[in-house]
Motif scaffolding. Structure first.
Motif, PDB file in Angstrom:
ATOM      1  N   THR A  26       0.634   5.297   1.579  1.00 11.78           N
ATOM      2  CA  THR A  26      -0.115   6.123   2.526  1.00 11.78           C
ATOM      3  C   THR A  26       0.299   7.585   2.389  1.00 11.78           C
ATOM      4  OG1 THR A  26      -0.437   4.318   4.094  1.00 11.78           O
ATOM      5  CG2 THR A  26      -0.507   6.557   4.999  1.00 11.78           C
ATOM      6  N   HIS A  61       0.843  -1.202   0.000  1.00  8.96           N
ATOM      7  CA  HIS A  61       0.000   0.000   0.000  1.00  8.96           C
ATOM      8  C   HIS A  61       0.870   1.242   0.000  1.00  8.96           C
ATOM      9  CE1 HIS A  61       0.662  -0.582   4.403  1.00  8.96           C
ATOM     10  NE2 HIS A  61       0.655   0.740   4.448  1.00  8.96           N
ATOM     11  N   TYR A 117       8.669  -0.802   9.948  1.00 10.02           N
ATOM     12  CA  TYR A 117       9.015   0.434   9.233  1.00 10.02           C
ATOM     13  C   TYR A 117      10.515   0.675   9.334  1.00 10.02           C
ATOM     14  CZ  TYR A 117       4.023   1.303   9.979  1.00 10.02           C
ATOM     15  OH  TYR A 117       2.661   1.191  10.031  1.00 10.02           O
ATOM     16  N   GLU A 147       7.896   0.606   4.575  1.00 14.21           N
ATOM     17  CA  GLU A 147       7.211  -0.309   5.479  1.00 14.21           C
ATOM     18  C   GLU A 147       7.216  -1.672   4.803  1.00 14.21           C
ATOM     19  OE1 GLU A 147       3.183   0.955   6.370  1.00 14.21           O
ATOM     20  OE2 GLU A 147       2.557  -1.070   6.910  1.00 14.21           O
ATOM     21  N   ALA A 181       4.602   0.894   1.421  1.00 16.27           N
ATOM     22  CA  ALA A 181       4.721  -0.414   2.070  1.00 16.27           C
ATOM     23  C   ALA A 181       4.918  -1.496   1.024  1.00 16.27           C
ATOM     24  CB  ALA A 181       3.479  -0.707   2.905  1.00 16.27           C
ATOM     25  N   HIS A 214       4.471   7.220   3.373  1.00 16.42           N
ATOM     26  CA  HIS A 214       5.325   6.034   3.265  1.00 16.42           C
ATOM     27  C   HIS A 214       4.807   5.082   2.190  1.00 16.42           C
ATOM     28  CE1 HIS A 214       2.306   4.582   6.287  1.00 16.42           C
ATOM     29  NE2 HIS A 214       2.395   3.463   5.572  1.00 16.42           N
TER      30      HIS A 214
HETATM   31 ZN    ZN Z   1       1.466   1.732   6.017  1.00 16.30          ZN
END
Ligand code: ZN
Length: 314
Positions: free
Chosen positions: A11, A9, A254, A264, A218, A216
């Motif tokens: 963010t 993902h 992280y 992440e 991931a 961030h």
């Molecule tokens: Zn995240």
């Protein structure tokens, strides 16, 4: 060697939650798969958008905060979040953006044509046709599965130290170097979507966090057992990963890579149907157990939101 399948993902910080919902749920036609709170700041929503079930590689998440200071996109951040649409859907999206008055530019990299545009908060997005990946079954706002966003194509990373970032992608996360075009180095992960990562090797101005910037990115891991192994790999590469954190829909570690971008590593399971049925994803404000007894107070702090589709689609 461990190898991530690609992005799990992305963010980002944005402004008003209603505007955020209308753009990603309405203009882009993604499904709001989870409406929860920032577990570290419970007075702020955490909104998750993805394909019909929010599969890894399709999920963009937001911390929307009205009146948030606007950030500056630049080095130390994910610079462009790229979405993949089915082959043949490019013109549909070009016309849709035109009709909904979303300004865009057209660019070419690695022989591919991109629509590049920004969300209402300035977050830079792109759309590209991609044969790989499963069509999204989420059909809304005049968008049918043969034109819907399938998930991420990938991302363009803006780094303070692009050579180091490239090294980490290849030798820590296990991506494969593909080539270079116009000062962008391309890497590919083995997943069928959310797997094309470009690093801008050109010098860039510093990014400043705030609304309209990515917080961030991931990367995927299969389960918590493999995540423990990733923690060792990341430590041995000289980074300082956090302990494994429970994020309800996945667990996470992280670490900040040398180019300043927060990375992440997140588990594919359990996913978004862990606390809501598939048919009702995103409808109710979901709270982790440890906040449930504060539901009433928390609900009062949050602005009520409800999806409004673009006028032309009604
Ligand atoms: Zn995240």
């Amino acid at each position: 060697m461990l190898r991530t399948a690609g992005i799990h993902h992305i963010t980002a910080f944005v402004g008003h939650p209603q505007r955020n919902l209308d753009f990603y749920g309405g203009v882009l036609g993604l499904r709001l798969v989870k409406k929860t709170i920032n577990f570290d700041a419970p007075e702020v929503y955490h909104l998750y958008f993805g394909n019909e079930q929010g599969d890894p590689g399709t999920i963009i998440t937001f911390f929307p905060w009205e009146g948030a200071r606007k950030g500056i996109v630049g080095a130390g951040q994910v610079g462009i979040t790229k979405y993949a649409v089915p082959i043949g859907a490019y013109d549909f999206w070009k016309q849709r953006l035109q009709r909904l008055q979303v300004p865009f530019e057209e660019h070419q990299r690695f022989g591919e044509q991109y629509l590049q545009f920004a969300d209402p908060d300035g977050l830079v997005l792109a759309i590209v046709e991609r044969a790989e990946g499963t069509e999204s079954a989420w059909s809304i706002a005049g968008i049918t599965p043969n034109s819907a966003i399938k998930g991420f194509d990938g991302a363009v990373l803006y780094s303070h130290a692009p050579k180091n970032t490239a090294h980490t992608l290849e030798h820590v996360l296990g991506l494969t170097f593909v080539g270079e075009d116009q000062g962008f180095a391309r890497f590919k992960a083995h997943g069928d979507i959310a797997n094309i990562i470009d690093v801008n090797m050109n010098p860039m101005n510093e990014g400043i966090g705030g609304a309209g910037t990515v917080h961030h990115i991931a990367w995927r891991t299969t389960d918590v057992e493999e995540q423990g192994k990733w923690r060792n790999v990341v430590s041995q590469a000289g980074f300082s990963p956090t302990p494994i954190v429970d994020r309800q829909y996945f667990t996470a570690i992280y670490f900040r890579e040398e180019g300043g971008i927060l990375f992440e590593i997140a588990t594919d399971p359990p996913g978004f149907t862990t606390d809501e049925e598939f048919a009702h994803l995103g409808e109710k404000l979901m709270l982790p157990a440890w906040y449930e007894h504060h539901r009433e107070q928390l609900t009062q702090l949050l602005t009520p939101i409800a999806l409004k589709l673009p006028k032309e689609d009604e």
